[in-house]
Design an enzyme around this catalytic site. Structure first.
Site, PDB file in Angstrom:
ATOM      1  N   TYR A   1     -32.192 -57.277 -17.765  1.00  0.00           N
ATOM      2  CA  TYR A   1     -32.223 -55.896 -17.254  1.00  0.00           C
ATOM      3  C   TYR A   1     -32.949 -54.971 -18.236  1.00  0.00           C
ATOM      4  CZ  TYR A   1     -30.730 -51.234 -15.769  1.00  0.00           C
ATOM      5  OH  TYR A   1     -30.712 -49.908 -15.394  1.00  0.00           O
TER       6      TYR A   1
ATOM      7  N   ARG B   1     -40.634 -51.045 -16.707  1.00  0.00           N
ATOM      8  CA  ARG B   1     -40.655 -49.960 -15.723  1.00  0.00           C
ATOM      9  C   ARG B   1     -40.899 -48.621 -16.403  1.00  0.00           C
ATOM     10  NH1 ARG B   1     -35.309 -48.575 -12.253  1.00  0.00           N
ATOM     11  NH2 ARG B   1     -34.499 -48.553 -14.388  1.00  0.00           N
TER      12      ARG B   1
ATOM     13  N   TYR C   1     -29.647 -41.847 -21.397  1.00  0.00           N
ATOM     14  CA  TYR C   1     -28.668 -42.774 -21.982  1.00  0.00           C
ATOM     15  C   TYR C   1     -29.049 -43.051 -23.439  1.00  0.00           C
ATOM     16  CZ  TYR C   1     -26.587 -44.425 -17.469  1.00  0.00           C
ATOM     17  OH  TYR C   1     -25.934 -44.549 -16.268  1.00  0.00           O
TER      18      TYR C   1
ATOM     19  N   ARG D   1     -30.115 -39.446 -10.098  1.00  0.00           N
ATOM     20  CA  ARG D   1     -28.854 -39.819  -9.431  1.00  0.00           C
ATOM     21  C   ARG D   1     -28.954 -39.713  -7.915  1.00  0.00           C
ATOM     22  NH1 ARG D   1     -26.344 -42.982 -12.981  1.00  0.00           N
ATOM     23  NH2 ARG D   1     -26.224 -41.966 -15.008  1.00  0.00           N
TER      24      ARG D   1
ATOM     25  N   GLU E   1     -21.157 -51.479  -7.616  1.00  0.00           N
ATOM     26  CA  GLU E   1     -22.126 -50.375  -7.545  1.00  0.00           C
ATOM     27  C   GLU E   1     -22.276 -50.029  -6.063  1.00  0.00           C
ATOM     28  OE1 GLU E   1     -25.632 -50.626 -10.119  1.00  0.00           O
ATOM     29  OE2 GLU E   1     -26.911 -49.977  -8.449  1.00  0.00           O
TER      30      GLU E   1
HETATM   31  C1  3EB Z   1     -25.964 -46.706 -13.799  1.00  0.00           C
HETATM   32  O1  3EB Z   1     -25.506 -45.648 -13.348  1.00  0.00           O
HETATM   33  C2  3EB Z   1     -25.718 -47.937 -12.995  1.00  0.00           C
HETATM   34  O2  3EB Z   1     -32.020 -49.212 -13.316  1.00  0.00           O
HETATM   35  O3  3EB Z   1     -32.778 -48.530 -11.376  1.00  0.00           O
HETATM   36  C3  3EB Z   1     -27.914 -47.567 -10.977  1.00  0.00           C
HETATM   37  C4  3EB Z   1     -29.042 -47.176 -10.249  1.00  0.00           C
HETATM   38  C5  3EB Z   1     -28.077 -48.349 -12.115  1.00  0.00           C
HETATM   39  C6  3EB Z   1     -30.322 -47.563 -10.642  1.00  0.00           C
HETATM   40  C7  3EB Z   1     -31.847 -48.721 -12.189  1.00  0.00           C
HETATM   41  C8  3EB Z   1     -29.375 -48.732 -12.506  1.00  0.00           C
HETATM   42  C9  3EB Z   1     -30.484 -48.344 -11.788  1.00  0.00           C
HETATM   43  O4  3EB Z   1     -26.563 -46.767 -14.875  1.00  0.00           O
HETATM   44  C10 3EB Z   1     -26.903 -48.819 -12.904  1.00  0.00           C
END
Ligand code: 3EB
Length: 331
Positions: free
Chosen positions: A139, A146, A200, A213, A319
């Site tokens: 990942y 990306r 993050y 989001r 998820e």
């Molecule tokens: C998160 O909130 C959960 O890498 O495209 C959610 C939606 C998550 C998209 C992405 C990852 C992705 O971090 C993981």
């Protein structure tokens, strides 16, 4: 004139609707690949249901007559207002450079075809919790490639990052799809309960994930894959029911009037407005528990598709994503 989606059983060929055309379909089934279905539109198939869960097809329709282009490892479809692009990358030793190349090619196509704004992406990452040949989590390896492609496409700005899902599959390699629009201007939305993914901290990997989001396009709200994360931390480790509830609480807040008006959007929704819901469940045995919490919280009337795949952190058990459809959708 908006783009719309609905779910159909795998046995059903998408029926032509009055004044609507199938742009493309996404099959959540048990094989992988980009295929041409009988009526001509692209179909991206992702392996997610061989061990349990619900196989189904997501059908994207548009008002104009689409043009389709299908190649070995990518496909696109567009009608002058909306663009669908899908791509495939087979299993690799190291993902960053080929993921970068794959996504740069897709973004270049978006530019070339003159669809100004990407408003939703899905990223399907096989063996998402496995490691590459250098010991990096797949990942994180994917996220880095990306991020480099987005950097080429839009520089350091995070303002245009779209809603997305990043999720495991039951296969290997990577598949993605994106939706872009020529006319509308999407608004990307954050959740005040959660750190923006693109902020993050680096404890999770060298590059933060590139997504918003949620994205509002016209009056339709596309809700990203959402998990049991508060701030940037996973909560309720090992407790799938509480993770499911926290995930739904996160979505409820994301789409609420409080969260939207704070970002200058005059709208407000609650969970009963959510449609086209997919719940990605890490362990097949947890599907009944996730279903129970979803039915308690969303009511029995709302359809949820359950898929059995890993999430991008080892401690995330579920998820969930969905769409709050606009006025023109008849869902
Ligand atoms: C998160 O909130 C959960 O890498 O495209 C959610 C939606 C998550 C998209 C992405 C990852 C992705 O971090 C993981």
């Amino acid at each position: 004139m908006s783009i719309r989606a609905h779910f159909t059983p795998l046995t059903q060929t998408p029926a032509p609707e009055q004044d609507r055309h199938v742009l493309a379909t996404v099959t959540y089934g048990d094989t992988a690949g980009l295929t041409r279905v009988l009526s001509g539109h692209p179909d991206l198939t992702v392996p997610m249901t061989a061990t349990g869960g619900d196989a189904f097809r997501e059908v994207w329709t548009v008002a104009g007559r689409p043009r389709w282009v299908l190649r070995e490892d990518n496909a696109y479809a567009h009608d002058g207002r909306h663009l669908f692009v899908a791509g495939l990358l087979p299993q690799q030793d190291i993902y960053t450079p080929p993921v970068r190349a794959l996504y740069e090619k897709a973004f270049a196509l978006v530019n070339h075809l003159d669809y100004g704004h990407i408003f939703r992406m899905w990223n399907f990452v096989g063996d998402i919790l496995g490691t590459n040949t250098e010991g990096m989590e797949i990942y994180q390896d994917f996220v880095q490639g990306r991020a480099q492609a987005f950097h080429t496409y839009m520089g350091d700005s995070t303002a245009q990052l779209p809603a997305a899902t990043g999720i495991g599959t039951q296969g290997r390699g990577i598949a993605f799809l994106l939706l872009a629009t020529r006319r509308g201007v999407p608004r990307h939305i954050e959740n005040s309960r959660q750190t923006s993914a693109y902020h993050y901290p680096d404890q999770y990997g060298p590059k933060p994930p590139s997504f918003a989001r949620a994205t509002l396009l016209d009056d339709t709200l596309y809700v990203s894959g959402t998990a049991s994360i508060l701030g940037h931390e996973t909560v309720h480790q090992g407790d799938v029911r509480r993770q499911t509830q926290e995930t739904l609480d996160n979505i409820a807040h994301l789409i609420s009037r409080d969260n939207l008006t704070a970002q200058g959007i005059e709208a407000g929704h609650d969970l009963k407005d959510l449609r086209l819901i997919k719940a990605y469940v890490r362990h097949e045995n947890d599907i009944p528990a996730v279903r129970a919490v979803c039915e308690e919280t969303l009511g029995l009337g709302v359809e949820v598709k359950y898929l059995n795949v890993a999430v991008c952190r080892d401690d995330l058990l579920v998820e969930i994503e969905g769409i709050v459809p606009g006025q023109e959708w008849d869902l």
